[in-house]
Scaffold this motif. Structure first.
Motif, mmCIF file in Angstrom:
data_model
loop_
_atom_site.group_PDB
_atom_site.id
_atom_site.type_symbol
_atom_site.label_atom_id
_atom_site.label_comp_id
_atom_site.label_asym_id
_atom_site.label_seq_id
_atom_site.Cartn_x
_atom_site.Cartn_y
_atom_site.Cartn_z
ATOM 1 N N LYS A 338 0.812 -1.208 0.000
ATOM 2 C CA LYS A 338 0.000 0.000 0.000
ATOM 3 C C LYS A 338 0.855 1.271 0.000
ATOM 4 N N ILE A 339 2.152 1.125 0.225
ATOM 5 C CA ILE A 339 3.057 2.271 0.237
ATOM 6 C C ILE A 339 3.622 2.480 -1.164
ATOM 7 N N VAL A 340 3.471 3.681 -1.690
ATOM 8 C CA VAL A 340 4.003 4.001 -3.016
ATOM 9 C C VAL A 340 5.445 4.454 -2.874
ATOM 10 N N VAL A 341 6.350 3.761 -3.544
ATOM 11 C CA VAL A 341 7.777 4.091 -3.507
ATOM 12 C C VAL A 341 8.168 4.661 -4.865
ATOM 13 N N TYR A 342 8.496 5.949 -4.884
ATOM 14 C CA TYR A 342 8.965 6.606 -6.093
ATOM 15 C C TYR A 342 10.490 6.558 -6.110
ATOM 16 N N LYS A 343 11.057 5.975 -7.141
ATOM 17 C CA LYS A 343 12.509 5.908 -7.286
ATOM 18 C C LYS A 343 12.928 6.807 -8.450
ATOM 19 N N TRP A 424 10.271 10.583 3.458
ATOM 20 C CA TRP A 424 9.134 9.775 3.863
ATOM 21 C C TRP A 424 7.926 10.697 4.048
ATOM 22 N N ILE A 425 6.811 10.324 3.450
ATOM 23 C CA ILE A 425 5.573 11.094 3.557
ATOM 24 C C ILE A 425 4.556 10.269 4.349
ATOM 25 N N TRP A 426 4.096 10.824 5.484
ATOM 26 C CA TRP A 426 3.177 10.123 6.365
ATOM 27 C C TRP A 426 1.797 10.776 6.321
ATOM 28 N N ASP A 427 0.768 9.931 6.301
ATOM 29 C CA ASP A 427 -0.615 10.391 6.351
ATOM 30 C C ASP A 427 -1.007 10.530 7.816
ATOM 31 N N ILE A 428 -1.206 11.763 8.286
ATOM 32 C CA ILE A 428 -1.509 12.003 9.691
ATOM 33 C C ILE A 428 -2.942 11.606 10.035
ATOM 34 N N GLN A 429 -3.844 11.706 9.088
ATOM 35 C CA GLN A 429 -5.230 11.330 9.351
ATOM 36 C C GLN A 429 -5.377 9.825 9.552
ATOM 37 N N LYS A 430 -4.629 9.047 8.781
ATOM 38 C CA LYS A 430 -4.693 7.591 8.903
ATOM 39 C C LYS A 430 -3.534 7.022 9.717
ATOM 40 N N LEU A 431 -2.583 7.885 10.097
ATOM 41 C CA LEU A 431 -1.429 7.481 10.917
ATOM 42 C C LEU A 431 -0.677 6.314 10.280
ATOM 43 N N ARG A 432 -0.325 6.487 9.014
ATOM 44 C CA ARG A 432 0.426 5.444 8.321
ATOM 45 C C ARG A 432 1.333 6.071 7.276
ATOM 46 N N LEU A 433 2.303 5.277 6.825
ATOM 47 C CA LEU A 433 3.207 5.727 5.781
ATOM 48 C C LEU A 433 2.476 5.732 4.448
ATOM 49 N N LEU A 434 2.551 6.855 3.743
ATOM 50 C CA LEU A 434 1.842 7.009 2.482
ATOM 51 C C LEU A 434 2.754 6.783 1.288
ATOM 52 N N ALA A 435 3.919 7.421 1.298
ATOM 53 C CA ALA A 435 4.824 7.333 0.150
ATOM 54 C C ALA A 435 6.257 7.551 0.599
ATOM 55 N N VAL A 436 7.181 7.026 -0.213
ATOM 56 C CA VAL A 436 8.614 7.235 -0.007
ATOM 57 C C VAL A 436 9.212 7.671 -1.332
ATOM 58 N N LEU A 437 9.977 8.746 -1.310
ATOM 59 C CA LEU A 437 10.680 9.230 -2.496
ATOM 60 C C LEU A 437 12.159 8.946 -2.319
ATOM 61 N N GLU A 438 12.702 8.074 -3.169
ATOM 62 C CA GLU A 438 14.130 7.764 -3.099
ATOM 63 C C GLU A 438 14.844 8.474 -4.236
ATOM 64 N N GLN A 439 15.748 9.371 -3.873
ATOM 65 C CA GLN A 439 16.483 10.162 -4.853
ATOM 66 C C GLN A 439 17.814 9.496 -5.198
ATOM 67 N N LEU A 440 18.422 9.969 -6.262
ATOM 68 C CA LEU A 440 19.737 9.460 -6.650
ATOM 69 C C LEU A 440 20.847 10.076 -5.822
#
Length: 527
Positions: A338-343, A424-440
């Motif tokens: 359910k966590i979107v990981v952008y690379k 790391w982007i966290w959803d405060i309303q649902k208290l869960r990890l929403l997305a992770v952006l991994e940069q070069l």
């Protein structure tokens, strides 16, 4: 002095934008996350020194420094409104709250020079003399200046209206020792006297002492008011995990300690609504309390010391009971689908028949200086690049080094120093990890749009990255040479963004265009 205004030959250039998932390219940039449609344009690059570039609080002006010169431009047209010359190289600038004055601190000379935008011929010079100068800031009314002398011997309060001077003794040299309430009525000051930590609360209208109390800290590291001005947070140094919550009258509301016998608090951030307090730690529950133990007490002894180092944690405290409602771990591997990981991935340039592409010279090659990149949505499990800290050096690169709430209180952005390339982007309303952006490259800084949930990220390369709940984009900064973005600064309206490099800055304009369809391409599903 007043300089005649001239119209600089600044050019607005569109930039191609690469979005996730799979990197669809839109000419000019269109994305439902930024409104009905948006076009990104860039100004030409202007000279800059020491990353000193700030928008005025009312959003009308942009101040920048070039060595000993202060340049004030119109924030929309970038025409020069005023040009001021200081006595030496400028090391700090700050706008007054009403945007009528601007302060320039010359720490090497122990001087502060103040300039007026309404009356350019008026100026003020404050000389601290042999006492020296290490910090300078405005009071909320914009008519008093607080100067901290060398060795933190005192704070001098200078009045621009009456030319009177007041002194505040025993300021403590710490990470964040001065904080004002949002309404500008009160000042909280961290003090150190007789080998103990204290906090003084002063009334800003007459600088009279309102409350004075000691704090139960070994080495007070910082203080910060909640945005509503009702609660003051005070936290200990990294050697002890302890954060204290005080009311305006100095009563201790709560004390929170997550664990003992390990490095403690590294970063603290209030949510804009004052409902949540995020506390970033150096590491997880090494020596942490069991689940059933009281939140406000520290476990005694070393029976709970873990044998392995858990991932760094962010703990969220609520404003009703000041107890922890959840904790966010930052593991090196993402397994939840359910966590979107952008690379971020490099884009292969198209090959032209008969031409060979040679790499740039080593001296001219910066961090991904001329290489275009795109975001790809990775399939879980995803292993993030981790950095092994040097155990024999001070200030190890571990723990939560940066965290910030979005202006709508819906999201929290964090960066773990042991995973320097990820946000790391966290959803405060649902208290869960929403997305992770991994940069070069390692993330240097990130900042939220002051008007909406839109995050700008820079890594010291030639690109700026933007995330919103609808997706994220990678934007190459156009222009000649290599423009390495070291910091970003949003305009009050969120319509433009200042990109700062070592020697230059430029503005990125986010223009809304009605009637243009969405062409964001495929995006990550955050549901």
């Amino acid at each position: 002095m007043h300089a005649s205004a001239r119209s600089p030959d600044w050019l607005r250039r569109s930039s191609s934008v690469t979005s996730g998932r799979g990197g669809a390219v839109a000419a000019g940039w269109v994305s439902r996350s930024w409104g009905p449609a948006a076009a990104m344009n860039f100004s030409e690059a202007f000279k800059l020194s020491s990353l000193l570039c700030k928008f005025s609080p009312d959003g009308k002006y942009l101040a920048s420094c070039v060595q000993y010169r202060l340049v004030v431009r119109d924030a929309n047209t970038l025409q020069i409104c005023q040009l001021y010359t200081c006595l030496d190289q400028i090391q700090h600038i700050e706008w007054s709250a009403d945007s009528l004055f601007i302060l320039c601190a010359l720490y090497k000379r122990g001087l502060v020079q103040v300039w007026s935008l309404e009356q350019p011929e008026w100026h003020c010079k404050i000389d601290e003399g042999s006492a020296g100068l290490v910090a300078s800031c405005w009071s909320p009314d914009g008519r008093h200046i607080l100067n901290t002398t060398e060795f933190h011997l005192r704070i001098t309060v200078w009045s621009l209206c009456t030319k009177s001077v007041s002194y505040i003794k025993y300021p403590k040299a710490c990470q964040q020792g001065i904080t004002f309430t949002r309404d500008g009525r009160y000042l909280a000051l961290a003090e150190r006297r007789d080998c103990k930590d204290y906090v003084s609360i002063l009334v800003c209208s007459d600088w009279q002492l309102l409350r004075h109390f000691d704090t139960d800290t070994q080495d007070l590291a910082g203080i910060e008011w909640a945005p509503n001005g009702c609660v003051l947070a005070a936290w200990d140094s990294c050697l002890e995990y302890k954060i204290l919550l005080y009311s305006l009258d100095g009563r201790l509301l709560s004390a929170f300690c997550a664990y003992e016998w390990s490095l403690g608090i590294k970063s603290v951030a209030w949510s804009p609504s004052s409902q949540f307090l995020a506390v970033g730690s150096y590491d997880g529950k090494v020596g942490g309390r069991p689940r059933g133990e009281a939140h406000g007490q520290c476990p005694s002894g070393s029976d709970h010391v873990a044998s392995t180092r858990p991932p760094p944690q962010v703990r969220i405290l609520n404003h009703v009971t000041w107890k922890m409602i959840t904790e966010f771990g930052h593991p090196a591997t993402i397994n939840n689908p359910k966590i979107v990981v952008y690379k971020e991935a490099e884009k292969s340039p198209p090959l032209v028949l008969g031409r060979l592409a040679f790499p740039p010279p080593r001296a001219a090659a910066g961090p991904l200086s001329s290489t275009e990149s795109e975001y790809e949505v990775a399939s879980v499990p995803v292993s993030l690049q981790t950095l092994k800290p040097a155990a024999d050096r001070a200030n190890p690169r571990i723990g939560i080094g940066a965290l910030a709430f979005s202006p709508d209180n819906c999201f929290l952005a964090t960066r773990s120093d042991s995973v320097p390339t990820a946000v790391w982007i966290w959803d405060i309303q649902k208290l869960r990890l929403l997305a992770v952006l991994e940069q070069l490259s390692a993330v240097r800084c990130f900042q939220w749009d002051p008007r909406q949930a839109r995050l700008a990220i820079c890594t010291g390369g030639g690109k700026v990255y933007l995330w919103s709940p609808a997706g994220c984009v990678s934007v190459q900064v156009p222009g000649e040479g290599d423009f390495q973005v070291l910091s970003v600064c949003w305009h009050l309206s969120g319509d433009s963004l200042a990109l700062l490099s070592k020697d230059h800055f430029c503005l990125c304009f986010l223009e809304t265009e009605q009637g243009v369809g969405t062409a964001f391409g495929q995006r990550g599903d955050h549901t």
